[in-house]
Design a protein around this motif. Structure first.
Motif, short mmCIF file in Angstrom:
data_model
loop_
_atom_site.label_atom_id
_atom_site.label_comp_id
_atom_site.label_asym_id
_atom_site.label_seq_id
_atom_site.Cartn_x
_atom_site.Cartn_y
_atom_site.Cartn_z
N LEU A 118 0.83 -1.20 0.00
CA LEU A 118 0.00 0.00 0.00
C LEU A 118 0.87 1.26 0.00
O LEU A 118 0.62 2.21 -0.73
N THR A 126 -3.82 5.72 1.57
CA THR A 126 -5.06 5.57 0.82
C THR A 126 -5.02 6.37 -0.47
O THR A 126 -5.03 7.58 -0.45
N THR A 127 -4.96 5.67 -1.58
CA THR A 127 -5.11 6.26 -2.90
C THR A 127 -5.97 5.31 -3.73
O THR A 127 -5.99 4.10 -3.46
N PRO A 128 -6.66 5.80 -4.74
CA PRO A 128 -7.53 4.92 -5.54
C PRO A 128 -6.79 3.75 -6.17
O PRO A 128 -7.37 2.67 -6.34
N GLU A 129 -5.53 3.93 -6.50
CA GLU A 129 -4.76 2.88 -7.17
C GLU A 129 -4.50 1.67 -6.27
O GLU A 129 -4.08 0.62 -6.74
N GLN A 130 -4.74 1.82 -5.00
CA GLN A 130 -4.48 0.73 -4.06
C GLN A 130 -5.70 -0.15 -3.81
O GLN A 130 -5.67 -1.01 -2.94
N GLN A 131 -6.75 0.02 -4.59
CA GLN A 131 -8.00 -0.67 -4.32
C GLN A 131 -7.85 -2.19 -4.34
O GLN A 131 -8.46 -2.89 -3.52
N VAL A 132 -7.03 -2.71 -5.24
CA VAL A 132 -6.86 -4.16 -5.33
C VAL A 132 -6.28 -4.71 -4.04
O VAL A 132 -6.76 -5.72 -3.50
N LEU A 183 -6.31 -3.24 -1.07
CA LEU A 183 -7.27 -3.03 0.00
C LEU A 183 -8.36 -4.10 0.01
O LEU A 183 -8.77 -4.59 1.06
N GLU A 184 -8.82 -4.49 -1.17
CA GLU A 184 -9.83 -5.54 -1.26
C GLU A 184 -9.28 -6.87 -0.75
O GLU A 184 -9.97 -7.64 -0.08
N THR A 193 -9.12 -6.62 3.00
CA THR A 193 -10.49 -6.67 3.52
C THR A 193 -11.01 -8.09 3.55
O THR A 193 -11.69 -8.51 4.50
#
Length: 326
Positions: free
Chosen positions: A187, A209-215, A217-218, A221
């Motif tokens: 991240l 936290t940046t949008p590019e880190q969504q994978v 983060l999922e 989670t």
């Protein structure tokens, strides 16, 4: 790896100690009795969790009864340790006055968030401390058991069963701590590589936290959903032989979780609604897998990182069973 923002590590604990409400008013004798009761519940939770989970591991590390201020300090230490290990760097030492001010501001941000949470956490396993520790927050347990009108001894043991399960999960999968810290590093690395900015991040939120880190983060989670859902299910599987009023406690506790109005708004503000979703979705996943392959079959998740469920697996438990038990 990523640079870390300046952060004065002394601020979160000091702020929490100064502004955190102590909880229900107790005499010294009442406080001592509550502490003794919770310590007994922590000790009594070890064997039932080992039996019902079948994880076959022996957990170690302290088990402590704490107040809110101590919980804040411990979580601040854990956050700093996890971020520093994930970034593979030491926290920067500020030299300029503006950097020192930035460090105090970031410390206050972290301390303020933890102070808000400190009145809502019943117990917690802290795997990312240098010495992993299980804590139970005495004033919060007392406050909630009074609100729910449940049998104190049963409720205290029930809470400890949940956190004891987390303790055993990490003992069964000693690689899990490093795996999650490595994801934190990813991240932070993504923050450096992808964010449209340069230089040192100026806040903790900006750092992770940046949008590019969504994978990533999922993925994290999904793992947290597994851990929370598994513990939520196992704390009920001990049955009335261990916790006589377990069914009543679960019903009242779930009703409390689902309250709307101000409580719901506060949950959303602090992202607690996401944690509640993790309990719910993770428990549904665990129960569905247990129905197909039993508790031992579910415990394959602790054998290696490749057996951890993805977000798609959490949504479709049969998909995980087909992949892992093919």
């Amino acid at each position: 790896m990523s640079a870390l923002p300046f952060l004065d590590a002394r601020v979160p604990g000091a702020l929490g100690a100064a502004i955190a409400a102590p909880g229900p008013a107790l005499t010294r004798e009442e406080a001592e009795a509550l502490t003794a009761s919770l310590r007994s519940a922590l000790a009594a939770s070890v064997d039932p969790v080992a039996e019902v989970t079948g994880l076959g591991a022996v957990a170690s590390g302290p088990m402590l009864v704490v107040d809110r201020a101590t919980w804040i300090s411990a979580n601040a230490d854990m956050a700093l340790t996890m971020l520093a290990e994930g970034a593979e760097v030491s926290w920067p030492v500020p030299e300029r006055m503006r950097d020192k001010i930035e460090g105090r501001f970031n410390g206050a941000q972290l301390g303020g968030l933890l102070t808000l949470l400190s009145s809502r956490i019943l117990g917690q396993y802290l795997p990312f401390l240098r010495t992993p520790t299980l804590v139970v927050v005495a004033p919060n347990v007392l406050k909630v058991e009074r609100e729910l009108g449940v049998t104190p001894a049963d409720f205290r043991l029930w809470v400890c069963l949940h956190e004891q399960t987390h303790r055993l999960q990490f003992a069964r999968a000693p690689w899990l701590r490093g795996h999650l810290i490595e994801r934190v590093g990813r991240l932070l690395s993504a923050s450096d590589d992808d964010a449209p900015r340069s230089g040192r991040p100026h806040s903790l939120i900006e750092a992770v936290t940046t949008p590019e880190q969504q994978v990533v983060l999922e993925e994290v989670t999904a793992v947290m959903s597994l851990l929370e859902g598994y513990a939520d299910d196992m704390m009920d599987r001990v049955g009335p032989e261990v916790v006589p009023s377990v069914a009543s406690i679960r019903r009242k506790f779930d009703q409390r979780r689902g309250r709307g109005g101000w409580t719901q708004a506060l949950n959303k503000l602090m992202a607690m609604d996401l944690k509640l979703a993790q309990y719910r979705d993770g428990a549904v996943f665990c129960r569905a897998v247990i129905k197909e392959v039993g508790v031992a079959g579910l415990n394959r998740v602790y054998d290696a990182p490749e057996f951890l469920p993805s977000a798609d697996d959490i949504a479709d438990p049969h998909r995980w069973v087909a992949r892992v038990h093919a």
